[in-house]
Design an enzyme around this catalytic site. Structure first.
Site, PDB file in Angstrom:
ATOM      1  N   SER A 194      -8.024  -9.102  -1.785  1.00 44.56           N
ATOM      2  CA  SER A 194      -8.733  -8.748   0.589  1.00 44.56           C
ATOM      3  C   SER A 194      -7.552 -10.619   1.162  1.00 44.56           C
ATOM      4  O   SER A 194      -7.847 -11.276   0.997  1.00 44.56           O
ATOM      5  CB  SER A 194      -9.811  -9.138   0.393  1.00 44.56           C
ATOM      6  OG  SER A 194     -10.244  -9.319   1.953  1.00 44.56           O
ATOM      7  N   ARG A 195      -6.841  -9.968   1.773  1.00 43.58           N
ATOM      8  CA  ARG A 195      -6.246 -10.924   2.573  1.00 43.58           C
ATOM      9  C   ARG A 195      -6.936 -11.734   3.477  1.00 43.58           C
ATOM     10  O   ARG A 195      -6.711 -12.823   4.252  1.00 43.58           O
ATOM     11  CB  ARG A 195      -5.457 -10.000   3.365  1.00 43.58           C
ATOM     12  CG  ARG A 195      -4.149  -9.450   2.372  1.00 43.58           C
ATOM     13  CD  ARG A 195      -2.990  -8.281   3.278  1.00 43.58           C
ATOM     14  NE  ARG A 195      -1.797  -7.569   2.168  1.00 43.58           N
ATOM     15  CZ  ARG A 195      -0.886  -6.708   2.635  1.00 43.58           C
ATOM     16  NH1 ARG A 195      -1.085  -6.490   4.255  1.00 43.58           N
ATOM     17  NH2 ARG A 195      -0.499  -6.636   1.928  1.00 43.58           N
ATOM     18  N   ALA A 201      -4.368  -2.222  -3.119  1.00 46.30           N
ATOM     19  CA  ALA A 201      -2.752  -1.101  -3.410  1.00 46.30           C
ATOM     20  C   ALA A 201      -2.948  -1.713  -5.117  1.00 46.30           C
ATOM     21  O   ALA A 201      -2.432  -0.425  -5.869  1.00 46.30           O
ATOM     22  CB  ALA A 201      -1.368  -2.296  -3.035  1.00 46.30           C
ATOM     23  N   LYS A 204     -13.589  -4.025   9.260  1.00 53.46           N
ATOM     24  CA  LYS A 204     -14.958  -4.581   8.346  1.00 53.46           C
ATOM     25  C   LYS A 204     -13.771  -5.245   8.124  1.00 53.46           C
ATOM     26  O   LYS A 204     -13.969  -6.370   7.309  1.00 53.46           O
ATOM     27  CB  LYS A 204     -14.020  -3.332   6.840  1.00 53.46           C
ATOM     28  CG  LYS A 204     -13.160  -2.390   6.681  1.00 53.46           C
ATOM     29  CD  LYS A 204     -11.825  -3.412   5.623  1.00 53.46           C
ATOM     30  CE  LYS A 204     -11.276  -2.878   5.402  1.00 53.46           C
ATOM     31  NZ  LYS A 204      -9.755  -3.085   5.035  1.00 53.46           N
ATOM     32  N   GLU A 241      -4.894  -7.520   9.019  1.00 53.19           N
ATOM     33  CA  GLU A 241      -5.118  -6.745   9.918  1.00 53.19           C
ATOM     34  C   GLU A 241      -6.469  -7.855  11.292  1.00 53.19           C
ATOM     35  O   GLU A 241      -6.370  -7.484  12.095  1.00 53.19           O
ATOM     36  CB  GLU A 241      -5.083  -5.537  10.050  1.00 53.19           C
ATOM     37  CG  GLU A 241      -3.865  -5.245   8.986  1.00 53.19           C
ATOM     38  CD  GLU A 241      -2.996  -4.490  10.160  1.00 53.19           C
ATOM     39  OE1 GLU A 241      -3.283  -4.654  11.688  1.00 53.19           O
ATOM     40  OE2 GLU A 241      -2.196  -3.995   9.972  1.00 53.19           O
ATOM     41  N   SER A 267      -9.560   0.229  -0.886  1.00 46.31           N
ATOM     42  CA  SER A 267      -8.605   0.632  -1.699  1.00 46.31           C
ATOM     43  C   SER A 267      -7.959  -0.622  -2.002  1.00 46.31           C
ATOM     44  O   SER A 267      -6.948  -0.898  -1.174  1.00 46.31           O
ATOM     45  CB  SER A 267      -8.096   1.968  -1.381  1.00 46.31           C
ATOM     46  OG  SER A 267      -7.567   1.676   0.221  1.00 46.31           O
ATOM     47  N   LYS A 293      -5.046   0.317   9.185  1.00 42.48           N
ATOM     48  CA  LYS A 293      -6.204   0.187   9.302  1.00 42.48           C
ATOM     49  C   LYS A 293      -6.982  -1.039  10.166  1.00 42.48           C
ATOM     50  O   LYS A 293      -6.692  -2.406  10.094  1.00 42.48           O
ATOM     51  CB  LYS A 293      -7.398  -0.627   8.248  1.00 42.48           C
ATOM     52  CG  LYS A 293      -7.319   0.405   7.320  1.00 42.48           C
ATOM     53  CD  LYS A 293      -8.010   0.349   6.542  1.00 42.48           C
ATOM     54  CE  LYS A 293      -7.710   1.324   4.591  1.00 42.48           C
ATOM     55  NZ  LYS A 293      -8.886   0.704   3.898  1.00 42.48           N
ATOM     56  N   ASP A 322     -15.655   0.423   2.211  1.00 37.15           N
ATOM     57  CA  ASP A 322     -14.481  -0.311   2.387  1.00 37.15           C
ATOM     58  C   ASP A 322     -15.146  -2.013   2.827  1.00 37.15           C
ATOM     59  O   ASP A 322     -13.732  -2.749   2.646  1.00 37.15           O
ATOM     60  CB  ASP A 322     -13.423   0.053   3.806  1.00 37.15           C
ATOM     61  CG  ASP A 322     -12.135  -0.293   3.412  1.00 37.15           C
ATOM     62  OD1 ASP A 322     -11.933  -0.630   2.492  1.00 37.15           O
ATOM     63  OD2 ASP A 322     -11.496   0.155   3.904  1.00 37.15           O
ATOM     64  N   TRP A 348       0.938  -0.783   0.270  1.00 34.47           N
ATOM     65  CA  TRP A 348      -0.236  -0.267  -0.178  1.00 34.47           C
ATOM     66  C   TRP A 348       1.021   0.430  -0.194  1.00 34.47           C
ATOM     67  O   TRP A 348       0.603   2.041  -0.755  1.00 34.47           O
ATOM     68  CB  TRP A 348      -1.338  -0.187   1.358  1.00 34.47           C
ATOM     69  CG  TRP A 348      -2.133   1.028   1.465  1.00 34.47           C
ATOM     70  CD1 TRP A 348      -2.213   1.792   2.746  1.00 34.47           C
ATOM     71  CD2 TRP A 348      -3.156   1.394  -0.032  1.00 34.47           C
ATOM     72  NE1 TRP A 348      -3.629   2.238   2.428  1.00 34.47           N
ATOM     73  CE2 TRP A 348      -3.730   2.215   1.029  1.00 34.47           C
ATOM     74  CE3 TRP A 348      -2.611   1.653  -1.729  1.00 34.47           C
ATOM     75  CZ2 TRP A 348      -4.787   3.258  -0.001  1.00 34.47           C
ATOM     76  CZ3 TRP A 348      -3.806   2.623  -1.883  1.00 34.47           C
ATOM     77  CH2 TRP A 348      -4.456   2.890  -1.452  1.00 34.47           C
TER      78      TRP A 348
END
EC number: 1.1.1.94
Length: 346
Positions: A267-268, A153, A204, A294, A151, A116, A257, A11
């Site tokens: 998305s991880r 990256a 989220k 995260e 977003s 985040k 988001d 990112w």
């Protein structure tokens, strides 16, 4: 504008590239990497091989690995790197935010973070903190805020259309972020509700694990829609209890988001849920990902903050039970579906 991006993950690299490539702005942008070897490879190959492979870094993008502890005026020092900057972007994971803010505590220019999540509680007697709460403890005099929103990256690095939100109680921080990153491919809105923007960005990630699990178990689109909608209600309840405005959660940093992170395969956090649905252990899922998710680290803190405030968050609680090994995936689904009937509440 002189912009320094501190952190050369996916990112941070993408945002530095976006600012550097804006033809109308003509910013001077430097990307700082903690790892000198990584910086050397990026400088030689003009590519972030580890975090953003296949994306070319333009010659105008500066690369640095100045030692954080070096505050001298030497040409290659960290002090010289940030001297004269108009904007400092902290692009570390949540776990690295506190230490970086300590290094920047004397700065008198706008600082913004990209992470985040919640910082994990530092003791059994404390609760995990949002980014602005960490900043209030570590660097209270900073003019600071966050840049958030839906977003990935890779898409930002490719110049695909994206919208973000610049959040801060300081108008100068919001205005500087808009001036730094608003471009033909990146639209930046301003918002003074830093609490709401940060809660949206943190919760989220947890909800995306639940939606990934749902999709991995092939529970269907109805179930996915229910999880996203009721998850948004949980996010809003926690945010309002923490002092946010409810309408913030209908914007980019909330609903926007959440939809992206829950449904997009880049998305991880979604990938963690999908991996758990396949029968992998949490450790296997994290190891195979190779990057920070995260939501794994924020989930317990989200539930703890909610419990402290008396906020009901059954989906987040189910995610924690799943991550802790207290429930199997099918049991987590059964627990949610087995709850008593209730009136729909936002």
């Amino acid at each position: 504008m002189k912009i320094i991006v501190l952190g050369a993950g996916a990112w941070g690299t993408a945002l530095a590239l976006s600012a550097c490539s804006n033809p109308a702005a003509r910013h001077t942008v430097t990307l700082w990497a903690r790892d000198a070897a990584q910086a050397a490879v990026m400088q030689a190959r003009r590519e972030n091989v580890r975090y953003l492979p296949g994306v070319n870094l333009p010659p105008a993008l500066g690369i640095s690995s100045a030692r954080l502890s070096d505050a001298s005026a030497a040409p290659d020092s960290f002090g010289r790197l940030i001297d004269g900057a108009d904007l400092l972007i902290v692009a570390t994971p949540m776990a690295g935010l506190r230490a970086m803010l300590a290094h920047l505590s004397a700065c008198r220019v706008p600082v913004a973070w990209l992470c985040k999540g919640f910082e994990v509680a530092r003791s059994l007697e404390t609760l995990g903190l949002l980014a602005h709460e960490v900043q209030a403890q570590e660097a209270p005099d900073l003019m600071a805020g966050g840049l958030s929103g839906p977003s990935f990256a890779l898409e930002v690095a490719r110049g695909q259309p994206t919208a973000l939100v610049a959040a801060s109680v300081h108008a100068v921080v919001r205005d500087t972020l808009v001036a730094a990153f608003h471009s033909p491919t990146l639209r930046v809105y301003a918002n003074d509700d830093i609490v709401g923007v940060e809660v949206g960005g943190a919760v989220k990630n947890v909800l995306a694990i639940a939606v990934g699990l749902c999709d991995g178990l092939n529970l269907g689109l109805n179930a996915r829609a229910a999880l996203i909608t009721r998850g948004l209600a949980e996010m809003t309840r926690l945010g309002v209890a923490l002092g946010a405005r409810a309408e913030t959660f209908m914007g980019l940093s909330g609903l926007g988001d959440l939809v992206l992170t829950a449904t997009g395969d880049l998305s991880r956090n979604r990938q963690i849920g999908l991996a758990l649905a396949r029968g992998q252990t949490l450790q296997q899922a994290v190891d195979s990902l190779g990057h920070v998710a995260e939501g794994v680290y924020s989930a317990r803190t989200v539930v703890q903050r909610a419990a402290y405030l008396g906020v009901e968050m059954p989906i987040a609680q189910a995610v924690v039970a799943l991550l802790d090994g207290q429930m199997k995936p099918v049991e987590a689904v059964a627990a949610l579906m087995g709850r008593d009937p209730a009136n729909e509440q936002p």
